[in-house]
Design an enzyme around this catalytic site. Sequence first.
Site, PDB file in Angstrom:
ATOM      1  N   SER A  47       0.828  -1.215   0.000  1.00  0.00           N
ATOM      2  CA  SER A  47       0.000   0.000   0.000  1.00  0.00           C
ATOM      3  C   SER A  47       0.862   1.265   0.000  1.00  0.00           C
ATOM      4  O   SER A  47       0.341   2.358  -0.218  1.00  0.00           O
ATOM      5  CB  SER A  47      -0.964   0.011   1.192  1.00  0.00           C
ATOM      6  OG  SER A  47      -0.268   0.189   2.403  1.00  0.00           O
ATOM      7  N   HIS A  48       2.162   1.131   0.254  1.00  0.00           N
ATOM      8  CA  HIS A  48       3.028   2.316   0.203  1.00  0.00           C
ATOM      9  C   HIS A  48       4.288   2.066  -0.623  1.00  0.00           C
ATOM     10  O   HIS A  48       5.324   2.672  -0.410  1.00  0.00           O
ATOM     11  CB  HIS A  48       3.334   2.822   1.625  1.00  0.00           C
ATOM     12  CG  HIS A  48       2.111   3.439   2.238  1.00  0.00           C
ATOM     13  ND1 HIS A  48       1.102   2.683   2.777  1.00  0.00           N
ATOM     14  CD2 HIS A  48       1.689   4.728   2.312  1.00  0.00           C
ATOM     15  CE1 HIS A  48       0.118   3.476   3.191  1.00  0.00           C
ATOM     16  NE2 HIS A  48       0.444   4.721   2.921  1.00  0.00           N
ATOM     17  N   THR A 161      -6.669   9.230   8.052  1.00  0.00           N
ATOM     18  CA  THR A 161      -6.256   7.868   8.418  1.00  0.00           C
ATOM     19  C   THR A 161      -5.039   7.930   9.359  1.00  0.00           C
ATOM     20  O   THR A 161      -4.534   6.891   9.792  1.00  0.00           O
ATOM     21  CB  THR A 161      -5.926   7.030   7.171  1.00  0.00           C
ATOM     22  OG1 THR A 161      -5.026   7.775   6.343  1.00  0.00           O
ATOM     23  CG2 THR A 161      -7.174   6.682   6.393  1.00  0.00           C
ATOM     24  N   GLU A 189      -5.087   0.563   1.166  1.00  0.00           N
ATOM     25  CA  GLU A 189      -5.611  -0.810   1.117  1.00  0.00           C
ATOM     26  C   GLU A 189      -6.975  -0.826   0.428  1.00  0.00           C
ATOM     27  O   GLU A 189      -7.292  -1.748  -0.319  1.00  0.00           O
ATOM     28  CB  GLU A 189      -5.760  -1.381   2.532  1.00  0.00           C
ATOM     29  CG  GLU A 189      -4.454  -1.782   3.194  1.00  0.00           C
ATOM     30  CD  GLU A 189      -3.783  -2.962   2.500  1.00  0.00           C
ATOM     31  OE1 GLU A 189      -4.461  -3.715   1.780  1.00  0.00           O
ATOM     32  OE2 GLU A 189      -2.556  -3.107   2.670  1.00  0.00           O
ATOM     33  N   ARG A 305       3.907 -12.704  17.683  1.00  0.00           N
ATOM     34  CA  ARG A 305       5.055 -12.141  16.971  1.00  0.00           C
ATOM     35  C   ARG A 305       5.154 -10.652  17.266  1.00  0.00           C
ATOM     36  O   ARG A 305       4.165 -10.006  17.617  1.00  0.00           O
ATOM     37  CB  ARG A 305       4.939 -12.391  15.470  1.00  0.00           C
ATOM     38  CG  ARG A 305       3.989 -11.471  14.713  1.00  0.00           C
ATOM     39  CD  ARG A 305       4.354 -11.493  13.239  1.00  0.00           C
ATOM     40  NE  ARG A 305       3.340 -10.981  12.345  1.00  0.00           N
ATOM     41  CZ  ARG A 305       3.323  -9.725  11.902  1.00  0.00           C
ATOM     42  NH1 ARG A 305       4.214  -8.844  12.309  1.00  0.00           N
ATOM     43  NH2 ARG A 305       2.397  -9.347  11.042  1.00  0.00           N
ATOM     44  N   LEU A 306       6.366 -10.128  17.139  1.00  0.00           N
ATOM     45  CA  LEU A 306       6.532  -8.686  17.321  1.00  0.00           C
ATOM     46  C   LEU A 306       6.120  -7.984  16.033  1.00  0.00           C
ATOM     47  O   LEU A 306       6.332  -8.527  14.937  1.00  0.00           O
ATOM     48  CB  LEU A 306       7.993  -8.354  17.644  1.00  0.00           C
ATOM     49  CG  LEU A 306       8.556  -8.969  18.922  1.00  0.00           C
ATOM     50  CD1 LEU A 306      10.019  -8.561  19.100  1.00  0.00           C
ATOM     51  CD2 LEU A 306       7.733  -8.542  20.139  1.00  0.00           C
TER      52      LEU A 306
HETATM   53  P1  NDP Z   1      -1.133  -2.890   9.295  1.00  0.00           P
HETATM   54  O1  NDP Z   1      -2.433  -3.099   9.987  1.00  0.00           O
HETATM   55  O2  NDP Z   1      -0.836  -3.697   8.091  1.00  0.00           O
HETATM   56  O3  NDP Z   1       0.054  -3.116  10.315  1.00  0.00           O
HETATM   57  C1  NDP Z   1       0.139  -2.356  11.489  1.00  0.00           C
HETATM   58  C2  NDP Z   1       1.302  -2.774  12.349  1.00  0.00           C
HETATM   59  O4  NDP Z   1       0.940  -3.947  13.069  1.00  0.00           O
HETATM   60  C3  NDP Z   1       2.571  -3.114  11.590  1.00  0.00           C
HETATM   61  O5  NDP Z   1       3.659  -2.657  12.324  1.00  0.00           O
HETATM   62  C4  NDP Z   1       2.508  -4.640  11.505  1.00  0.00           C
HETATM   63  O6  NDP Z   1       3.780  -5.261  11.366  1.00  0.00           O
HETATM   64  C5  NDP Z   1       1.901  -4.974  12.844  1.00  0.00           C
HETATM   65  N1  NDP Z   1       1.196  -6.254  12.850  1.00  0.00           N
HETATM   66  C6  NDP Z   1       0.304  -6.725  11.944  1.00  0.00           C
HETATM   67  N2  NDP Z   1      -0.134  -7.941  12.314  1.00  0.00           N
HETATM   68  C7  NDP Z   1       0.496  -8.251  13.468  1.00  0.00           C
HETATM   69  C8  NDP Z   1       0.485  -9.364  14.342  1.00  0.00           C
HETATM   70  N3  NDP Z   1      -0.289 -10.424  14.105  1.00  0.00           N
HETATM   71  N4  NDP Z   1       1.254  -9.336  15.440  1.00  0.00           N
HETATM   72  C9  NDP Z   1       2.037  -8.266  15.707  1.00  0.00           C
HETATM   73  N5  NDP Z   1       2.109  -7.185  14.913  1.00  0.00           N
HETATM   74  C10 NDP Z   1       1.348  -7.173  13.816  1.00  0.00           C
HETATM   75  O7  NDP Z   1      -0.940  -1.341   8.950  1.00  0.00           O
HETATM   76  P2  NDP Z   1      -1.973  -0.278   8.365  1.00  0.00           P
HETATM   77  O8  NDP Z   1      -2.701  -0.871   7.216  1.00  0.00           O
HETATM   78  O9  NDP Z   1      -2.760   0.318   9.460  1.00  0.00           O
HETATM   79  O10 NDP Z   1      -0.953   0.831   7.817  1.00  0.00           O
HETATM   80  C11 NDP Z   1      -0.105   0.516   6.724  1.00  0.00           C
HETATM   81  C12 NDP Z   1       0.837   1.652   6.440  1.00  0.00           C
HETATM   82  O11 NDP Z   1       0.126   2.769   5.958  1.00  0.00           O
HETATM   83  C13 NDP Z   1       1.644   2.168   7.631  1.00  0.00           C
HETATM   84  O12 NDP Z   1       3.003   2.023   7.283  1.00  0.00           O
HETATM   85  C14 NDP Z   1       1.277   3.642   7.757  1.00  0.00           C
HETATM   86  O13 NDP Z   1       2.348   4.503   8.104  1.00  0.00           O
HETATM   87  C15 NDP Z   1       0.813   3.939   6.349  1.00  0.00           C
HETATM   88  N6  NDP Z   1      -0.086   5.093   6.320  1.00  0.00           N
HETATM   89  C16 NDP Z   1       0.405   6.299   5.917  1.00  0.00           C
HETATM   90  C17 NDP Z   1      -0.411   7.409   5.909  1.00  0.00           C
HETATM   91  C18 NDP Z   1       0.103   8.756   5.527  1.00  0.00           C
HETATM   92  O14 NDP Z   1      -0.662   9.715   5.534  1.00  0.00           O
HETATM   93  N7  NDP Z   1       1.355   8.927   5.211  1.00  0.00           N
HETATM   94  C19 NDP Z   1      -1.828   7.315   6.298  1.00  0.00           C
HETATM   95  C20 NDP Z   1      -2.204   6.007   6.744  1.00  0.00           C
HETATM   96  C21 NDP Z   1      -1.361   4.932   6.731  1.00  0.00           C
HETATM   97  P3  NDP Z   1       4.159  -5.976   9.941  1.00  0.00           P
HETATM   98  O15 NDP Z   1       4.337  -4.839   8.967  1.00  0.00           O
HETATM   99  O16 NDP Z   1       5.407  -6.726  10.219  1.00  0.00           O
HETATM  100  O17 NDP Z   1       3.010  -6.867   9.568  1.00  0.00           O
HETATM  101  O1  PYC Z   2      -3.023   4.876   3.023  1.00  0.00           O
HETATM  102  O2  PYC Z   2      -4.388   6.050   4.282  1.00  0.00           O
HETATM  103  C1  PYC Z   2      -3.440   5.954   3.508  1.00  0.00           C
HETATM  104  C2  PYC Z   2      -2.699   7.178   3.149  1.00  0.00           C
HETATM  105  C3  PYC Z   2      -3.177   8.451   3.159  1.00  0.00           C
HETATM  106  C4  PYC Z   2      -2.125   9.244   2.764  1.00  0.00           C
HETATM  107  C5  PYC Z   2      -1.068   8.439   2.522  1.00  0.00           C
HETATM  108  N1  PYC Z   2      -1.413   7.179   2.780  1.00  0.00           N
END
Ligand code: NDP
Ligand code: PYC
Length: 339
Positions: A47-48, A161, A189, A305-306
């Site tokens: 997604s990024h 978000t 996503e 898991r971490l």
């Molecule tokens: P996820 O729900 O995919 O993951 C969130 C965190 O939880 C990650 O660190 C992930 O680690 C961890 N995780 C997931 N499953 C488990 C598990 N079973 N046990 C332990 N840890 C777990 O993330 P989101 O979809 O919420 O966000 C995805 C990305 O989108 C982020 O990087 C965020 O910065 C980015 N984003 C950016 C925005 C912007 O404006 N710039 C806006 C919104 C989101 P792992 O990756 O190892 O699975």
């Molecule tokens: O995935 O929610 C998102 C997002 C918004 C801006 C950048 N990423």
Amino acid sequence: MTDTVTLSLADLTARVETIFRRAGMNAAQTRALTSVIVAGERDACKSHGIYRIEGALRTVKAGKVNPLAEPVLDAGEGTAIVRVDAKGGFANPAFELGLPVLAARARELGLAALVINDCTHFSALWPEVEAVTAQGLSAMVMCPSYATVAPTGGNKPLLGTNPFAFGWPRADAPPYVFDFATSVAARGEIELHRRAGKPLPEGWAIDADGNPTTDPEAALEGAMLPFGGHKGAAIGTMIELLAAIMIGDLTSPEVLDYLGTTTLAPFHGELILAFDPARFAAGRPGNPLARAEVLFEAIVGQGARLPSQRRFAARKISESQGVTLTAAEIAGLDRLTAQ
Ligand code: NDP
Ligand code: PYC
């Protein structure tokens, strides 16, 4: 015809850099942006990853981000607040400029903040968190986005978000890092589900009439939901307060007013906090990094898991074998290169 192609990280980097340079971006913006996008693919964060290139280019074309920006540092000598004016460019080069001063200040004072103003931020936050933990410091990073999330109990987009990320340094292992949207899922996503013609899981979004929906199109026109109900809504609100209002930058609703669309990357500020665990624990029993390892072992010891372990595992594979892209993704890169 094969339907996938594997590229080395160096080859993918060269391809993405070419696209940004041809779009008129300067060297600093190109290098920093390419680095986070390739890191997204490398760590299997689709997604990024390269999917974000198109949005970045659209934002350049719309004149809503300055592709030639040279960020300017205000070191805030003697204070805990370091500032970088991104000058309307992307956040990533501004972060790189501020990081060394942030780290030095956090070591000197125990904690310090890096405020980035007037930037476009579309990327994951973990590259920034990892850059701070690589300095032996703990980090919290947050930024708003644009109004796409309804507060719990409400039915219209208001909060962003708003991603929130945390990191803790580890001596003999990759850092402890979590990084998540404060909505149930990142907006990226939802867009990826729409592209793939797949329904959303239940509980991610509501339509324009406030009814639950699994249709990505209806979700994009309606509102996303905060994770954890009122708890996620409160954390999303905190981010509006700290990383928008407190630092004198745009809130998510103001970003949407300014851009008029969610098809461009959002323009706002970013807040990065750095803590020196050794300074906080001074005079208290135990080494904080060693004590943290006991906690991590106990978590893993239960079979949990971490966070970030999935990413680090993906990174290891990508670093040795490269990243595998679909034929459609390669065609997308070709098209963007030819534009
Ligand atoms: P996820 O729900 O995919 O993951 C969130 C965190 O939880 C990650 O660190 C992930 O680690 C961890 N995780 C997931 N499953 C488990 C598990 N079973 N046990 C332990 N840890 C777990 O993330 P989101 O979809 O919420 O966000 C995805 C990305 O989108 C982020 O990087 C965020 O910065 C980015 N984003 C950016 C925005 C912007 O404006 N710039 C806006 C919104 C989101 P792992 O990756 O190892 O699975
Ligand atoms: O995935 O929610 C998102 C997002 C918004 C801006 C950048 N990423």
